[in-house]
Design a protein around this motif. Structure first.
Motif, PDB file in Angstrom:
ATOM      1  N   LYS A   1      30.297  12.015  58.458  1.00 10.11           N
ATOM      2  CA  LYS A   1      30.793  10.648  58.664  1.00 10.11           C
ATOM      3  C   LYS A   1      30.747   9.846  57.368  1.00 10.11           C
ATOM      4  O   LYS A   1      31.541   8.922  57.173  1.00 10.11           O
TER       5      LYS A   1
ATOM      6  N   ASN B   1      18.797  13.732  74.641  1.00  9.89           N
ATOM      7  CA  ASN B   1      18.896  12.734  73.577  1.00  9.89           C
ATOM      8  C   ASN B   1      17.522  12.164  73.294  1.00  9.89           C
ATOM      9  O   ASN B   1      16.579  12.320  74.077  1.00  9.89           O
TER      10      ASN B   1
ATOM     11  N   GLU C   1      25.714  20.843  64.169  1.00 10.41           N
ATOM     12  CA  GLU C   1      24.389  20.267  63.995  1.00 10.41           C
ATOM     13  C   GLU C   1      24.480  18.753  64.093  1.00 10.41           C
ATOM     14  O   GLU C   1      25.118  18.107  63.281  1.00 10.41           O
ATOM     15  N   ASN C   2      23.856  18.206  65.113  1.00  8.51           N
ATOM     16  CA  ASN C   2      23.710  16.753  65.240  1.00  8.51           C
ATOM     17  C   ASN C   2      22.296  16.463  65.725  1.00  8.51           C
ATOM     18  O   ASN C   2      21.547  17.373  66.065  1.00  8.51           O
ATOM     19  N   THR C   3      21.932  15.202  65.757  1.00 10.99           N
ATOM     20  CA  THR C   3      20.556  14.829  66.083  1.00 10.99           C
ATOM     21  C   THR C   3      20.134  15.317  67.458  1.00 10.99           C
ATOM     22  O   THR C   3      19.066  15.925  67.619  1.00 10.99           O
TER      23      THR C   3
ATOM     24  N   GLY D   1      19.616   7.300  65.328  1.00 10.13           N
ATOM     25  CA  GLY D   1      20.741   8.124  64.896  1.00 10.13           C
ATOM     26  C   GLY D   1      21.006   8.078  63.415  1.00 10.13           C
ATOM     27  O   GLY D   1      22.166   8.179  62.976  1.00 10.13           O
TER      28      GLY D   1
ATOM     29  N   THR E   1      21.685  14.577  59.352  1.00 10.60           N
ATOM     30  CA  THR E   1      22.205  15.806  59.949  1.00 10.60           C
ATOM     31  C   THR E   1      23.649  15.994  59.501  1.00 10.60           C
ATOM     32  O   THR E   1      24.277  15.078  58.965  1.00 10.60           O
TER      33      THR E   1
ATOM     34  N   HIS F   1      28.281  23.975  58.992  1.00 13.85           N
ATOM     35  CA  HIS F   1      28.257  22.992  60.072  1.00 13.85           C
ATOM     36  C   HIS F   1      27.313  23.406  61.189  1.00 13.85           C
ATOM     37  O   HIS F   1      27.060  22.639  62.108  1.00 13.85           O
TER      38      HIS F   1
ATOM     39  N   HIS G   1      21.342  17.696  69.359  1.00 14.11           N
ATOM     40  CA  HIS G   1      21.250  19.152  69.453  1.00 14.11           C
ATOM     41  C   HIS G   1      20.029  19.668  68.702  1.00 14.11           C
ATOM     42  O   HIS G   1      19.220  20.421  69.254  1.00 14.11           O
TER      43      HIS G   1
ATOM     44  N   ASP H   1      26.497  16.159  61.055  1.00 12.37           N
ATOM     45  CA  ASP H   1      27.509  15.254  61.603  1.00 12.37           C
ATOM     46  C   ASP H   1      27.448  13.874  60.941  1.00 12.37           C
ATOM     47  O   ASP H   1      28.492  13.276  60.654  1.00 12.37           O
ATOM     48  N   ASN H   2      26.244  13.373  60.663  1.00 18.76           N
ATOM     49  CA  ASN H   2      26.139  12.071  60.003  1.00 18.76           C
ATOM     50  C   ASN H   2      26.594  12.126  58.549  1.00 18.76           C
ATOM     51  O   ASN H   2      27.190  11.178  58.033  1.00 18.76           O
TER      52      ASN H   2
ATOM     53  N   CYS I   1      23.885  24.668  63.286  1.00 16.72           N
ATOM     54  CA  CYS I   1      22.480  24.279  63.369  1.00 16.72           C
ATOM     55  C   CYS I   1      21.646  25.283  62.586  1.00 16.72           C
ATOM     56  O   CYS I   1      21.803  26.503  62.749  1.00 16.72           O
TER      57      CYS I   1
END
Length: 272
Positions: free
Chosen positions: A120, A172, A140-142, A110, A114, A130, A144, A116-117, A132
């Motif tokens: 953070k 995942n 967009e996150n890992t 993780g 991306t 935001h 997805h 989301d990271n 994808c």
């Protein structure tokens, strides 16, 4: 494959019993009726399911009387999942570029950059970015980007079709890695780990091309690039490979592995 299918069935039946208020569970109950568990096995609207005996064996191995239900990761002493409990040796030993292996490791943990990271880490992003980069759907996150995105799914299915396999895409990194690299026999694993690494690395490169260079999505070109990278890495790790062998290698993977649904399930020796 049989054990993998049974594991998926167990996963979904468990979710059905524990996520009763979820939308998908309500839809299933509306179509198929209520499902319950008793001493006699599973019952659907009062009728015993023909596979009740098998389900009873499954649940008897995961239900602890007097203790709260939960998942246990066998690779760690305390039963709690940690990435170090996964065998990363196969990734680091795969015949792929080191930067691709590093990307795969970061995905597993993780650690990819991306959206989301980055958010953070307090990196500012306008709301319009935001989404994808592949399918233009937020967020967009890992999970997805590499596995749930419709565009990424197209790539995975194209590769499965290439060597004549079928598999359920997982949502995942860990589940998808385990599912994808175990669709063949043990002797296939070395090749399949390389394909998995090459695919996630290629998806990341394509994501950056679309996001930063205004590139255009081209599924056919991307699948061709993955196969080309696999071939070039194979040449780099095997100096005995002739440069003009690509076409025969490509056909051998597709045809011989399609026959792996038979007794042997072997990739051609010159591939693995």
């Amino acid at each position: 494959m049989e054990r993998f299918n049974k594991a998926l069935m167990a996963k979904w039946i468990w979710r059905f019993l524990t996520e009763k208020d979820s939308l998908w569970a309500r839809v299933v109950r509306a179509c198929k009726g209520e499902m319950n568990w008793d001493e006699g096995g599973f019952r659907i609207d009062g009728h015993r399911d023909m596979r009740a005996g098998w389900w009873k064996k499954v649940l008897s191995s995961i239900v602890n009387e007097g203790k709260p239900d939960g998942w246990k990761w066998k690779a760690t002493p305390n039963g709690i999942f940690m990435s170090k409990g996964l065998d990363f040796k196969r990734i680091w030993k795969a015949p792929t570029a080191h930067k691709a292996k590093t990307t795969a490791w970061r995905i597993m943990n993780g650690k990819m950059a991306t959206v989301d990271n980055l958010l953070k880490r307090k990196v500012p992003f306008p709301n319009s970015e935001h989404i994808c980069a592949l399918c233009q759907v937020p967020p967009e996150n890992t999970n997805h980007l590499f596995f749930s995105c419709q565009k990424s799914a197209e790539i995975w299915y194209e590769l499965l079709s290439w060597f004549g396999k079928q598999s359920v895409l997982q949502s995942n990194a860990i589940d998808q890695y385990l599912a994808f690299t175990n669709i063949g026999h043990k002797k296939d694993a070395h090749f399949l780990v390389g394909v998995w690494i090459c695919t996630v690395w290629s998806i990341w490169k394509e994501r950056n091309e679309l996001r930063f260079n205004n590139g255009k999505w081209d599924k056919g070109k991307m699948v061709a690039d993955i196969k080309s990278r696999l071939w070039s890495w194979k040449q780099a790790y095997n100096m005995n490979t002739a440069p003009d062998d690509f076409r025969s290698w490509f056909i051998a993977v597709r045809l011989e592995n399609s026959a792996s649904n038979s007794d042997t399930g072997m990739l051609p020796s010159h591939v693995s």
